[in-house]
Design a protein around this motif. Structure first.
Motif, PDB file in Angstrom:
ATOM      1  N   TYR A  87      -8.908  -4.446  -0.025  1.00 49.85           N
ATOM      2  CA  TYR A  87      -9.001  -3.003  -0.255  1.00 49.85           C
ATOM      3  C   TYR A  87      -9.422  -2.251   1.002  1.00 49.85           C
ATOM      4  CZ  TYR A  87      -7.907  -2.791  -5.215  1.00 49.85           C
ATOM      5  OH  TYR A  87      -7.241  -2.805  -6.404  1.00 49.85           O
ATOM      6  N   LEU A  88     -10.270  -2.861   1.835  1.00 45.30           N
ATOM      7  CA  LEU A  88     -10.627  -2.233   3.106  1.00 45.30           C
ATOM      8  C   LEU A  88      -9.393  -2.075   3.992  1.00 45.30           C
ATOM      9  CD1 LEU A  88     -14.039  -3.946   3.983  1.00 45.30           C
ATOM     10  CD2 LEU A  88     -13.651  -1.536   3.456  1.00 45.30           C
ATOM     11  N   ALA A  89      -8.520  -3.083   3.995  1.00 49.53           N
ATOM     12  CA  ALA A  89      -7.281  -3.007   4.765  1.00 49.53           C
ATOM     13  C   ALA A  89      -6.389  -1.888   4.228  1.00 49.53           C
ATOM     14  CB  ALA A  89      -6.549  -4.347   4.715  1.00 49.53           C
ATOM     15  N   GLU A  90      -6.338  -1.751   2.901  1.00 54.65           N
ATOM     16  CA  GLU A  90      -5.530  -0.693   2.290  1.00 54.65           C
ATOM     17  C   GLU A  90      -6.080   0.691   2.635  1.00 54.65           C
ATOM     18  OE1 GLU A  90      -4.969  -1.341  -1.892  1.00 54.65           O
ATOM     19  OE2 GLU A  90      -4.002  -3.278  -1.582  1.00 54.65           O
TER      20      GLU A  90
ATOM     21  N   THR B 260       0.835  -1.207   0.000  1.00 54.18           N
ATOM     22  CA  THR B 260       0.000   0.000   0.000  1.00 54.18           C
ATOM     23  C   THR B 260       0.865   1.250   0.000  1.00 54.18           C
ATOM     24  OG1 THR B 260      -1.743  -1.186   1.183  1.00 54.18           O
ATOM     25  CG2 THR B 260      -1.858   1.205   1.194  1.00 54.18           C
ATOM     26  N   ILE B 261       1.848   1.278   0.886  1.00 49.38           N
ATOM     27  CA  ILE B 261       2.744   2.442   0.954  1.00 49.38           C
ATOM     28  C   ILE B 261       3.551   2.562  -0.332  1.00 49.38           C
ATOM     29  CG2 ILE B 261       4.711   3.456   2.169  1.00 49.38           C
ATOM     30  CD1 ILE B 261       3.546   2.222   4.763  1.00 49.38           C
ATOM     31  N   SER B 262       3.927   1.444  -0.893  1.00 50.41           N
ATOM     32  CA  SER B 262       4.679   1.454  -2.157  1.00 50.41           C
ATOM     33  C   SER B 262       3.854   2.086  -3.280  1.00 50.41           C
ATOM     34  CB  SER B 262       5.074   0.028  -2.533  1.00 50.41           C
ATOM     35  OG  SER B 262       5.783   0.010  -3.742  1.00 50.41           O
ATOM     36  N   PHE B 263       2.561   1.753  -3.342  1.00 48.52           N
ATOM     37  CA  PHE B 263       1.688   2.345  -4.367  1.00 48.52           C
ATOM     38  C   PHE B 263       1.599   3.862  -4.193  1.00 48.52           C
ATOM     39  CE2 PHE B 263      -0.692  -1.902  -4.512  1.00 48.52           C
ATOM     40  CZ  PHE B 263      -0.055  -2.304  -5.666  1.00 48.52           C
TER      41      PHE B 263
ATOM     42  N   ILE C 101      -5.090   1.599   6.130  1.00 51.18           N
ATOM     43  CA  ILE C 101      -3.682   2.007   6.188  1.00 51.18           C
ATOM     44  C   ILE C 101      -3.518   3.433   5.663  1.00 51.18           C
ATOM     45  CG2 ILE C 101      -1.386   1.599   5.193  1.00 51.18           C
ATOM     46  CD1 ILE C 101      -2.169  -1.456   5.269  1.00 51.18           C
ATOM     47  N   LEU C 102      -4.151   3.739   4.539  1.00 52.79           N
ATOM     48  CA  LEU C 102      -4.032   5.080   3.949  1.00 52.79           C
ATOM     49  C   LEU C 102      -4.621   6.153   4.860  1.00 52.79           C
ATOM     50  CD1 LEU C 102      -4.921   4.268   0.234  1.00 52.79           C
ATOM     51  CD2 LEU C 102      -2.665   4.833   1.156  1.00 52.79           C
ATOM     52  N   MET C 103      -5.701   5.827   5.546  1.00 57.46           N
ATOM     53  CA  MET C 103      -6.356   6.804   6.415  1.00 57.46           C
ATOM     54  C   MET C 103      -5.454   7.223   7.580  1.00 57.46           C
ATOM     55  SD  MET C 103      -9.130   7.558   4.940  1.00 57.46           S
ATOM     56  CE  MET C 103     -10.056   8.489   6.128  1.00 57.46           C
TER      57      MET C 103
END
Length: 150
Positions: free
Chosen positions: A79-82, A25-28, A85-87
């Motif tokens: 995607y919910l996990a991603e 996620t962070i990589s994206f 993480i983004l939030m």
């Protein structure tokens, strides 16, 4: 520490911890930031990073709806996990009560009456979105404005 520095540090930590979802996620996000920097030939500041994060969250939320419609529960969970993480990197989001107060205040400034109908939607949405950019999801704002215009 800037958001970019925090993302880089957390990326390294995720690699060490072998946390694949967080690392990916962070990589994206880092790739999206780099793409913007290459395209604009300017370094992105914290506000720019927050804008990129908001776009990434929106993309994933839109994809979640599609995956739910297609019965892909595995992808929905990923995607919910991603999104979660983004939030963590997003500024604190406004509550519905705070959004409602901003909508009412903006409508009052513009002379738009509560319950005046959808005709005033465009006049109200733009100024409200300008005030809450990065602090609220556009769909949430739209729903509150529609409720206000009733």
């Amino acid at each position: 520490m800037s958001l970019k520095e925090k993302l880089n540090a957390d990326f390294k930590e995720a690699m060490k911890a072998k946390d694949k979802v967080r690392k990916d996620t962070i990589s994206f996000v880092r790739a999206a930031i780099k793409q913007v920097e290459v395209d604009t030939r300017e370094e992105v500041d914290d506000q720019g990073v927050a804008s990129i994060l908001a776009k990434q969250v929106k993309m994933r939320k839109d994809a979640i709806k599609d995956f739910e419609a297609g019965g892909r529960d595995d992808m929905v969970q990923e995607y919910l996990a991603e999104v979660e993480i983004l939030m963590e990197y997003m500024p604190q989001q406004l509550t519905d009560e705070e959004l409602t107060a901003i909508v009412k205040e903006t409508a009052e400034d513009l002379g738009i009456e509560e319950g005046s109908g959808k005709a005033s939607m465009g006049k109200l949405m733009g100024p409200v979105m300008g005030k809450v950019k990065g602090l609220a999801d556009g769909n949430d704002v739209k729903n509150i404005v529609l409720k206000f215009l009733g």
